[in-house]
Write a protein that holds these residues in place. Structure first.
Motif, PDB file in Angstrom:
ATOM      1  N   ILE A  24      24.126  35.167  41.389  1.00 25.91           N
ATOM      2  CA  ILE A  24      23.943  36.609  41.583  1.00 25.91           C
ATOM      3  C   ILE A  24      25.289  37.322  41.603  1.00 25.91           C
ATOM      4  CG2 ILE A  24      23.173  38.372  43.236  1.00 25.91           C
ATOM      5  CD1 ILE A  24      20.934  36.296  44.030  1.00 25.91           C
ATOM      6  N   TYR A  27      26.960  37.056  37.954  1.00 28.40           N
ATOM      7  CA  TYR A  27      26.171  37.850  37.007  1.00 28.40           C
ATOM      8  C   TYR A  27      26.465  39.331  37.220  1.00 28.40           C
ATOM      9  CZ  TYR A  27      22.135  39.438  34.293  1.00 28.40           C
ATOM     10  OH  TYR A  27      21.328  40.046  33.358  1.00 28.40           O
ATOM     11  N   SER A  28      26.517  39.753  38.481  1.00 27.11           N
ATOM     12  CA  SER A  28      26.794  41.149  38.809  1.00 27.11           C
ATOM     13  C   SER A  28      28.189  41.559  38.372  1.00 27.11           C
ATOM     14  CB  SER A  28      26.636  41.388  40.311  1.00 27.11           C
ATOM     15  OG  SER A  28      25.326  41.090  40.716  1.00 27.11           O
ATOM     16  N   ASN A  31      28.141  41.643  34.314  1.00 22.85           N
ATOM     17  CA  ASN A  31      27.258  42.633  33.691  1.00 22.85           C
ATOM     18  C   ASN A  31      27.281  44.010  34.335  1.00 22.85           C
ATOM     19  OD1 ASN A  31      25.989  40.904  31.625  1.00 22.85           O
ATOM     20  ND2 ASN A  31      25.325  39.754  33.414  1.00 22.85           N
ATOM     21  N   PRO A  35      21.199  40.525  38.606  1.00 21.30           N
ATOM     22  CA  PRO A  35      20.201  39.937  37.715  1.00 21.30           C
ATOM     23  C   PRO A  35      18.777  40.253  38.161  1.00 21.30           C
ATOM     24  CG  PRO A  35      21.028  38.268  39.204  1.00 21.30           C
ATOM     25  CD  PRO A  35      21.850  39.506  39.443  1.00 21.30           C
ATOM     26  N   ASP A  39      15.926  36.729  35.008  1.00 18.70           N
ATOM     27  CA  ASP A  39      17.220  36.160  34.618  1.00 18.70           C
ATOM     28  C   ASP A  39      17.527  34.913  35.438  1.00 18.70           C
ATOM     29  OD1 ASP A  39      17.756  38.277  32.775  1.00 18.70           O
ATOM     30  OD2 ASP A  39      18.500  39.522  34.429  1.00 18.70           O
ATOM     31  N   ILE A  40      17.250  34.983  36.730  1.00 17.57           N
ATOM     32  CA  ILE A  40      17.484  33.843  37.618  1.00 17.57           C
ATOM     33  C   ILE A  40      16.551  32.698  37.236  1.00 17.57           C
ATOM     34  CG2 ILE A  40      17.431  33.041  40.013  1.00 17.57           C
ATOM     35  CD1 ILE A  40      18.049  35.984  40.824  1.00 17.57           C
ATOM     36  N   TYR A  43      17.844  31.028  34.048  1.00 19.74           N
ATOM     37  CA  TYR A  43      19.077  30.276  34.263  1.00 19.74           C
ATOM     38  C   TYR A  43      18.819  28.948  34.972  1.00 19.74           C
ATOM     39  CZ  TYR A  43      23.787  29.051  35.682  1.00 19.74           C
ATOM     40  OH  TYR A  43      24.966  28.383  35.868  1.00 19.74           O
TER      41      TYR A  43
END
Length: 67
Positions: A24, A27-28, A31, A35, A39-40, A43
């Motif tokens: 998390i 990803y944050s 992007n 997420p 998305d999680i 992954y």
């Protein structure tokens, strides 16, 4: 020295929860937004209910906050 698999590393969170938190966070950062649960799920290759329950547990433990 060995790395624990599913046991708690400390009293704060488990190894799997730590992996979710790291995902998390990074990803944050990459992007610019957190997420989605999908998305999680993609992954980690787990089911939607598994992601949902883990997210709820992280929120209950005040490790994340959802908006």
């Amino acid at each position: 020295m060995s790395i624990p698999t599913e046991k708690k590393i400390n009293s704060a969170f488990s190894v799997k929860q730590g992996q979710y938190l790291a995902f998390i966070y990074y990803y944050s950062k990459v992007n610019g937004y957190p997420p989605a649960q999908a998305d999680i799920q993609k992954y980690f290759g787990v089911s939607a209910p598994t992601v949902h329950q883990t997210i709820l547990k992280l929120e209950t433990d005040k490790l994340i906050s959802r908006t």
